[in-house]
Each structure stands twice: as structure tokens, then as C-alpha cells.
Design a protein around this motif. Structure first.
Motif, PDB file in Angstrom:
ATOM      1  N   LEU A 394      30.344  40.696  34.710  1.00 52.05           N
ATOM      2  CA  LEU A 394      31.401  39.686  34.781  1.00 52.05           C
ATOM      3  C   LEU A 394      32.037  39.334  33.438  1.00 52.05           C
ATOM      4  CD1 LEU A 394      29.748  37.248  37.341  1.00 52.05           C
ATOM      5  CD2 LEU A 394      31.503  38.985  37.778  1.00 52.05           C
ATOM      6  N   VAL A 395      31.226  39.280  32.387  1.00 55.32           N
ATOM      7  CA  VAL A 395      31.771  38.871  31.093  1.00 55.32           C
ATOM      8  C   VAL A 395      32.449  40.047  30.387  1.00 55.32           C
ATOM      9  CG1 VAL A 395      31.222  37.939  28.811  1.00 55.32           C
ATOM     10  CG2 VAL A 395      30.098  37.007  30.850  1.00 55.32           C
ATOM     11  N   ARG A 396      31.757  41.169  30.283  1.00 56.77           N
ATOM     12  CA  ARG A 396      32.334  42.327  29.593  1.00 56.77           C
ATOM     13  C   ARG A 396      33.369  43.061  30.439  1.00 56.77           C
ATOM     14  NH1 ARG A 396      27.429  45.110  26.100  1.00 56.77           N
ATOM     15  NH2 ARG A 396      26.363  43.166  25.538  1.00 56.77           N
ATOM     16  N   ARG A 397      33.357  42.798  31.724  1.00 58.05           N
ATOM     17  CA  ARG A 397      34.356  43.394  32.625  1.00 58.05           C
ATOM     18  C   ARG A 397      35.103  42.253  33.317  1.00 58.05           C
ATOM     19  NH1 ARG A 397      30.175  46.994  32.277  1.00 58.05           N
ATOM     20  NH2 ARG A 397      30.783  49.213  32.161  1.00 58.05           N
ATOM     21  N   PRO A 398      36.009  41.615  32.606  1.00 58.53           N
ATOM     22  CA  PRO A 398      36.657  40.398  33.124  1.00 58.53           C
ATOM     23  C   PRO A 398      37.542  40.641  34.343  1.00 58.53           C
ATOM     24  CG  PRO A 398      37.682  41.107  31.065  1.00 58.53           C
ATOM     25  CD  PRO A 398      36.449  41.932  31.231  1.00 58.53           C
ATOM     26  N   GLY A 399      37.813  41.917  34.681  1.00 60.14           N
ATOM     27  CA  GLY A 399      38.615  42.188  35.861  1.00 60.14           C
ATOM     28  C   GLY A 399      37.799  42.321  37.134  1.00 60.14           C
ATOM     29  N   THR A 400      36.460  42.262  37.036  1.00 56.02           N
ATOM     30  CA  THR A 400      35.610  42.417  38.224  1.00 56.02           C
ATOM     31  C   THR A 400      35.880  41.295  39.218  1.00 56.02           C
ATOM     32  OG1 THR A 400      33.877  43.427  36.854  1.00 56.02           O
ATOM     33  CG2 THR A 400      33.245  42.674  39.055  1.00 56.02           C
ATOM     34  N   ASP A 401      36.111  41.690  40.474  1.00 50.42           N
ATOM     35  CA  ASP A 401      36.420  40.696  41.502  1.00 50.42           C
ATOM     36  C   ASP A 401      36.040  41.265  42.863  1.00 50.42           C
ATOM     37  OD1 ASP A 401      37.304  38.380  42.655  1.00 50.42           O
ATOM     38  OD2 ASP A 401      39.416  38.654  42.161  1.00 50.42           O
ATOM     39  N   LEU A 402      36.047  40.408  43.877  1.00 47.87           N
ATOM     40  CA  LEU A 402      35.786  40.873  45.238  1.00 47.87           C
ATOM     41  C   LEU A 402      36.840  41.886  45.654  1.00 47.87           C
ATOM     42  CD1 LEU A 402      34.750  37.874  47.544  1.00 47.87           C
ATOM     43  CD2 LEU A 402      33.471  39.976  47.118  1.00 47.87           C
ATOM     44  N   ALA A 403      36.388  42.941  46.342  1.00 50.35           N
ATOM     45  CA  ALA A 403      37.314  43.971  46.801  1.00 50.35           C
ATOM     46  C   ALA A 403      37.766  43.739  48.232  1.00 50.35           C
ATOM     47  CB  ALA A 403      36.658  45.350  46.684  1.00 50.35           C
ATOM     48  N   VAL A 404      37.200  42.725  48.899  1.00 49.78           N
ATOM     49  CA  VAL A 404      37.570  42.388  50.275  1.00 49.78           C
ATOM     50  C   VAL A 404      37.748  40.882  50.369  1.00 49.78           C
ATOM     51  CG1 VAL A 404      36.312  44.354  51.258  1.00 49.78           C
ATOM     52  CG2 VAL A 404      35.156  42.141  51.015  1.00 49.78           C
ATOM     53  N   GLY A 405      38.314  40.419  51.457  1.00 48.43           N
ATOM     54  CA  GLY A 405      38.412  38.993  51.678  1.00 48.43           C
ATOM     55  C   GLY A 405      37.037  38.387  51.877  1.00 48.43           C
ATOM     56  N   ARG A 406      36.879  37.122  51.477  1.00 46.16           N
ATOM     57  CA  ARG A 406      35.569  36.465  51.580  1.00 46.16           C
ATOM     58  C   ARG A 406      35.025  36.515  53.002  1.00 46.16           C
ATOM     59  NH1 ARG A 406      31.201  34.375  51.913  1.00 46.16           N
ATOM     60  NH2 ARG A 406      30.225  32.905  50.459  1.00 46.16           N
ATOM     61  N   ASP A 407      35.885  36.358  53.994  1.00 53.56           N
ATOM     62  CA  ASP A 407      35.419  36.340  55.384  1.00 53.56           C
ATOM     63  C   ASP A 407      35.097  37.727  55.923  1.00 53.56           C
ATOM     64  OD1 ASP A 407      37.978  37.289  55.516  1.00 53.56           O
ATOM     65  OD2 ASP A 407      38.707  35.830  56.993  1.00 53.56           O
ATOM     66  N   ALA A 408      35.352  38.777  55.127  1.00 52.40           N
ATOM     67  CA  ALA A 408      35.029  40.139  55.555  1.00 52.40           C
ATOM     68  C   ALA A 408      33.640  40.570  55.101  1.00 52.40           C
ATOM     69  CB  ALA A 408      36.076  41.119  55.017  1.00 52.40           C
ATOM     70  N   LEU A 409      32.957  39.736  54.289  1.00 52.99           N
ATOM     71  CA  LEU A 409      31.612  40.094  53.830  1.00 52.99           C
ATOM     72  C   LEU A 409      30.635  40.116  55.004  1.00 52.99           C
ATOM     73  CD1 LEU A 409      31.398  38.015  50.532  1.00 52.99           C
ATOM     74  CD2 LEU A 409      31.721  40.485  50.761  1.00 52.99           C
ATOM     75  N   GLU A 410      29.686  41.035  54.938  1.00 52.42           N
ATOM     76  CA  GLU A 410      28.706  41.198  56.004  1.00 52.42           C
ATOM     77  C   GLU A 410      27.351  40.659  55.569  1.00 52.42           C
ATOM     78  OE1 GLU A 410      29.052  45.158  58.149  1.00 52.42           O
ATOM     79  OE2 GLU A 410      30.145  45.579  56.290  1.00 52.42           O
ATOM     80  N   PHE A 411      26.689  39.965  56.496  1.00 53.41           N
ATOM     81  CA  PHE A 411      25.395  39.360  56.215  1.00 53.41           C
ATOM     82  C   PHE A 411      24.399  39.745  57.308  1.00 53.41           C
ATOM     83  CE2 PHE A 411      26.517  36.382  52.825  1.00 53.41           C
ATOM     84  CZ  PHE A 411      27.898  36.355  52.931  1.00 53.41           C
ATOM     85  N   GLY A 412      23.124  39.794  56.932  1.00 53.91           N
ATOM     86  CA  GLY A 412      22.034  39.978  57.889  1.00 53.91           C
ATOM     87  C   GLY A 412      20.945  38.978  57.574  1.00 53.91           C
ATOM     88  N   HIS A 413      19.868  38.996  58.341  1.00 58.21           N
ATOM     89  CA  HIS A 413      18.752  38.091  58.036  1.00 58.21           C
ATOM     90  C   HIS A 413      17.455  38.680  58.573  1.00 58.21           C
ATOM     91  CE1 HIS A 413      17.884  36.324  62.038  1.00 58.21           C
ATOM     92  NE2 HIS A 413      19.134  36.622  62.285  1.00 58.21           N
TER      93      HIS A 413
END
Length: 428
Positions: A394-413
Motif C-alpha cells: 500500500l505505501v510503496r505502491r500507492p496505486g494499489t486499489d480494489l479491482a472490483v466493486g466492494r459488493d462483488a467481494l466473495e466471502f465464506g465461513h
């Protein structure tokens, strides 16, 4: 998976009321049901996601800390005088995790330090504590930095990658291999076994387990004949310094402890920590503007995320009162570490906010690594790796960001726990 409708009632319990069935959504929500639980005069009785057996849940910071050092609450149910009756949530979790493993191999995974107490716990933990020296951990920094940079260089060249599956998991795996002492020529195949066992698609879990056990036995034999500077050599050498030597089976179990606790939880934490900063762009901007804040950001992210939301089951060894609750001998108690780390009584009105400028007092300032005799052995290594990853990603690569919309993230449990990321797509 338990439905949302199973746990809509978080009002104070009344005598004879049914246990509250927690969903994964509620377990991972630092406010949600926990806020209501903290106001109750007695500890709520809950059923964790995917399980059937109720347990008393401790949610307030001070009481969680007290529970983790209470001698009348033990991890090993067989130590309850006269035995404990009824179902056991910890047994349910072990059955879910180990049910498909051959018995002769499953025992290495089941012999977990987190489930032991007293002299037996101390006997096995002491040589591991001595082997986890500050010097050994500090010496890993350059290796972690090099490995992280090599992984990121290849991923960044593509422009987009899964930060969890293609970076955090491989990084944590290689770091554990380096710590244990897996030799360079063996590393690819051992890392492949660890992948299959710890975080693959499940189709080769048993093959991974067998491969790791057999290789670890070979490595132990090599280190007995010719010790090096690795952790396995240090554990073998502990028996030469006046301590009780660990058996081969115990050494294999220690390696599985490192794999079980040193790969999936840290990898998931790294992904969730990065996501937390994406979710709080003002905090991410502050970190990028002043990288010196890393020293505060790491403990704050550990507190805020608290990847291990629920602790191991504990059992009352006698009838006694704890946290305003009359516990019966054999009754199950567990702690909500995420809830404790968001308790306003401890952290004030900003308890639920991510604040990378937060100043903690002495010690960790949070319970993400537990407390007392079972405090996480890998805490120092976890802090080191987190600092390196946040800096490089994040610091040395200041352009790093999510590549998808927040609601498109997948979760399991998993049973007994909240949601975890399945992947974290980022662009560089």
C-alpha cells in the motif's frame, strides 16, 4: 449456514430463555449483537454458527481478559473433576475439521496446544517459546521483505491479482517453511502439500496431510543427525538443555501447529487488513502520507479486524460465579475476541472506528493474540509480516486499489466463526 432470522433477538435474556443462535454475519459484526450482549447482567447463552451445542459467551474486554487467565476455566474437558456431561462444541468443531482424515494422521492435527492446560501445556509450550527467540524472528525480516517483493513484482507486472490467493497465502507458506527449516530443494513440493492441506480446494487435503507428516519425520531425522539454525533443530536441542525432550510425534504436531496457525489466519488477516484500509480511504491516505504511522497502524488493524473472532472453548471445573453468572461444573464458556476489541468501556466512544493514530498503553493494547498462558506464540512474527506487507502493498505502491466493486467481494465461513474473504482482487 444459519439464516439471519435465527438471531434477531438480542434483548436481555430471561430465566429459561432459549440460547441465541449466532449467524456468521453476527459473529463478524463488532457492533451488532455484541452491543446488546454487553448490557446483560449475565453472560448470554449462544450457539455458534454451524454448531448445535450452546456456550456462555464473554463479550466485555475486562471479562474476556479475566476469563483467559481464570484457573477454574480449562481448555481440556477431561480435566473437569468427575467429567462433564452433554455435548461439546469443541468436539463438534474438531469433528468438522478432522472427520475425513485417517486416524493415524489426524492425531498430529488434533494435538493442539490451544486445547491443553497446566503442566502438559507448559511442557510442550516451553521449548517452543524458547525457540521463538526475538533474534530468530528479527532475522526473518530480510527474508520476508525479499519474498514479498519478489511475489509482488510478478503480480504487479500483470496489473491485477488476487492478493489473498496469489500473495498472502504463498507468502505465509514460504515464511513458515523458512522458519521450520524446509530445505530449498524440498520447498516447492512441501509448499504444494501445505497448499493442499491448509487452503486448497479440498480435493487433496488428505494427500497434503500425509505428505507433510512424512516429510516432517524425514526432516526431524536429518536435524537430529546434523542440526542447523532452524526451529526444528532448536526444538530438538531443547531436550539437551535440561528440559524434557519432545518426542517425534510431538515435534510433528508442533509443525502442524505452525502450519495451522501460521498460514491461514495470518494470510486472511493480511487480506482483511488491506480491505479495512480500502474501506477507510482517509486512513489509507494518512498512512501513505506518513509511513511512520505503520507502528500504530499494525496494532490498530489487529484490534479492529480481530481475525479470530471467537476463542477456544473452556469448561468450568466447579460451580462458581463469573461475570455475574452462576456457572455450573462442566459448563462451556467461550470468549468473543472481536467484541472485546470493540468494547467502548475499554476504547471509549471511538471503539468501533479504525484509527491508525490510536495510541495504546502498555502491552498489545488489544486481545487479537489472546492473553495469558495461551498468548499467540507467533505474535511478533505476525506484527513483522503485517508491517512489511502494508508497506510494500500500500505505501510503496500507492496505486494499489480494489479491482472490483466492494459488493462483488466473495466471502465464506467455517463452523463456529464469522465470514472470511475467499479472494481479494486488486489492481496495481
Amino acid at each position: 449456514m444459519t439464516s439471519h432470522s435465527d438471531t434477531t433477538d438480542t434483548a436481555p435474556a430471561t430465566a429459561g430463555s432459549c440460547p441465541v443462535r449466532l449467524t456468521p454475519e453476527l459473529v463478524e459484526d463488532p457492533v451488532g449483537a455484541y452491543a446488546g450482549f454487553r448490557t446483560r447482567s449475565e453472560l448470554p447463552e449462544v450457539v455458534l454458527p454451524g454448531l448445535q451445542t450452546p456456550a456462555r459467551l464473554v463479550t466485555r474486554y475486562a471479562e474476556v481478559k479475566a476469563a483467559l487467565t481464570e484457573p477454574r476455566l480449562v481448555r481440556d474437558r477431561s480435566r473437569v473433576p468427575g467429567g462433564a456431561d452433554g455435548a461439546d462444541p469443541q468436539a463438534e468443531l474438531l469433528e468438522a475439521a478432522l472427520g475425513g482424515f485417517p486416524a493415524e494422521y489426524a492425531r498430529y492435527v488434533a494435538g493442539h496446544l490451544a486445547l491443553l492446560d497446566g503442566p502438559e501445556h507448559a511442557r510442550l509450550r516451553t521449548p517452543l517459546t524458547r525457540a521463538f527467540t526475538a533474534r530468530r524472528i528479527a532475522a526473518l525480516r530480510s527474508f520476508v521483505e525479499r519474498t514479498a517483493e519478489d511475489l509482488l513484482r510478478g503480480l504487479a507486472a500483470r496489473g491485477e491479482a488476487d492478493l489473498l490467493g496469489e500473495f498472502a497465502y504463498p507468502l505465509a507458506t514460504v515464511v513458515v517453511c523458512e522458519l521450520v527449516g524446509v530445505e530449498e530443494d524440498d520447498r516447492d513440493r512441501v509448499c504444494a502439500w501445505i497448499h493442499d492441506f491448509a487452503y486448497g480446494d479440498g480435493s487433496r487435503t488428505v494427500d497434503g496431510l500425509v505428505g507433510i507428516v512424512d516429510y516432517t519425520k524425514e526432516l526431524i531425522a536429518r536435524r537430529r543427525a546434523a542440526p542447523t539454525e532452524d526451529l526444528v533443530s532448536a526444538l530438538i536441542g531443547a531436550g539437551h538443555d535440561g528440559g524434557e525432550p519432545l518426542t517425534e510425534d510431538e515435534l510433528v504436531s508442533v509443525v502442524f501447529l505452525l502450519i495451522s496457525t501460521g498460514i491461514t489466519p495470518p494470510a486472511l488477516f493480511l487480506a482483511h487488513a488491506v480491505l479495512a484500509l480500502f474501506d477507510h480511504p482517509e486512513q489509507l491516505a494518512a498512512l501513505r502520507a506518513d509511513p511512520a504511522l505503520l507502528g500504530r497502524a499494525v496494532p490498530e488493524l489487529l484490534r479492529h479486524v480481530s481475525l479470530v473472532r471467537i476463542g477456544a472453548s473452556m469448561y468450568a471445573t466447579e460451580d462458581f460465579e463469573f461475570a455475574g453468572t452462576a456457572l455450573k461444573k462442566g459448563e462451556t464458556v467461550t470468549v468473543a475476541l472481536l467484541a472485546a476489541n470493540h468494547d467502548a468501556e475499554e476504547y471509549g466512544e471511538t471503539a468501533d472506528r479504525l484509527d491508525i493514530t490510536r495510541e495504546f498503553g502498555r502491552g498489545d493494547g488489544h486481545l487479537a493474540f489472546g492473553h495469558g498462558a495461551h498468548y499467540c506464540l507467533g505474535a511478533a512474527l505476525g506484527r513483522l509480516v503485517t508491517s512489511v506487507v502494508l508497506d510494500q502493498v500500500l505505501v510503496r505502491r500507492p496505486g494499489t486499489d480494489l479491482a472490483v466493486g466492494r459488493d462483488a467481494l466473495e466471502f465464506g465461513h467455517w463452523p463456529g466463526d464469522g465470514f472470511h474473504l475467499l479472494r481479494l482482487p486488486v489492481r496495481f
